[in-house]
Design an enzyme around this catalytic site. Structure first.
Site, PDB file in Angstrom:
ATOM      1  CG  ASP A  62      -1.806   1.139   1.375  1.00  0.00           C
ATOM      2  OD1 ASP A  62      -2.343   1.591   0.345  1.00  0.00           O
ATOM      3  OD2 ASP A  62      -1.974   1.639   2.504  1.00  0.00           O
ATOM      4  CG  ASP A  74      -1.655   7.809   0.840  1.00  0.00           C
ATOM      5  OD1 ASP A  74      -1.066   8.885   0.981  1.00  0.00           O
ATOM      6  OD2 ASP A  74      -2.175   7.447  -0.234  1.00  0.00           O
ATOM      7  CG  ASP A 117      -2.356   2.541   6.375  1.00  0.00           C
ATOM      8  OD1 ASP A 117      -2.522   2.356   5.146  1.00  0.00           O
ATOM      9  OD2 ASP A 117      -2.680   3.593   6.950  1.00  0.00           O
TER      10      ASP A 117
END
Length: 268
Positions: A25, A27, A214
């Protein structure tokens, strides 16, 4: 969920003689969460490790993000990588180009939703509407805490009639709501699609998929890769996540990637 570095010595042995298929991922994983999307930046040392991984024959590397494809390609800027934008609706790189079909009706619906947001939310400070082409993102990270409940209600009010008619689907992330096309596709399905292609290309070699993310949308991948690979959540330990391991922040992600790259994977 275990802290990854507590188990790292054992996990390293599991990587011996395997091709590492690495999905990351952006961000909150490669880059720290920023106040506004355009301010997110990958630390130079992490980008340097990504370049080494992309050039290492022991790895296959994909970046998968909710950002639109052109943005994630520009912000990562590493060659030899598969880029997946819009939560996997757009995939491009290494002779692969795939976009999930989106109807004109959906695009017209997005225009209606944008207009409604602008009319109903024009007086609220700190909210931002981001048109990603295939996805409409409603950011409220900069809004006043006292307005958050109202903002959530506003989002529900605007999109509910479209969602009930299955003209859209919605997801929630960290301080963002998103409007997506009503298709049976998510990050998890995109990862499995790429993994199948890489398994075929690697001609029977043993493969270890690793995913690091996240946010709530990353749970689709954690579930998809259950018992198929290594899944790592970024943040404080959660009791309700499907990830096997966790790292505390993007800095620990950078450290893990460096150690992974130095180990050099498992085949030539």
């Amino acid at each position: 969920m275990e802290y990854l570095f507590d188990s790292w010595d054992k996990l390293k042995k599991d990587l011996d003689d395997k091709a590492i298929v690495l999905f990351l991922d952006f961000d909150g994983t490669l880059a720290p969460i920023a106040d506004t999307p355009e301010k997110a930046v990958i630390p130079p040392e992490t980008k340097a490790v990504l370049r080494k991984i992309s050039e290492n024959s022991s790895f296959r590397l994909a970046i998968i993000s909710g950002r639109k494809l052109s943005d994630i390609k520009r912000m990562v800027g590493v060659k030899g990588v598969i880029y997946c934008g819009s939560h996997g609706l757009e995939i491009e790189g290494l002779k692969i180009k795939h976009t999930v079909y989106i109807s004109q009706q959906y695009r017209a619906t997005l225009d209606k939703i944008k207009q409604a947001f602008r009319e109903k939310g024009c007086g609220i400070k700190g909210i931002r509407l981001e048109d990603k082409g295939l996805i409409l993102s409603f950011h409220y990270r900069l809004s006043d805490k006292k307005d958050v409940h109202f903002i959530r209600d506003l989002f529900s009010e605007v999109v509910s009639s479209f969602a009930q008619k299955n003209e859209i689907k919605t997801i929630a992330g960290k301080m963002v709501f998103e409007v997506m096309p009503p298709v049976n596709w998510d990050k998890g399905k995109a990862v499995l699609w790429l993994l199948a292609r890489w398994r075929f290309a690697l001609a029977g070699r043993r493969v270890m998929p690793i995913y690091i993310g996240d946010d709530i949308t990353d749970e689709d991948v954690f579930k998809a890769l259950r018992k198929k690979g290594m899944t790592i959540f970024v943040g404080q330990r959660l009791s309700d996540s499907s990830a096997q391991y966790y790292l505390r922040n993007h800095e620990e992600v950078g450290k893990f990637l460096k150690e992974l790259q130095e180990k050099n994977g498992g085949f030539n």
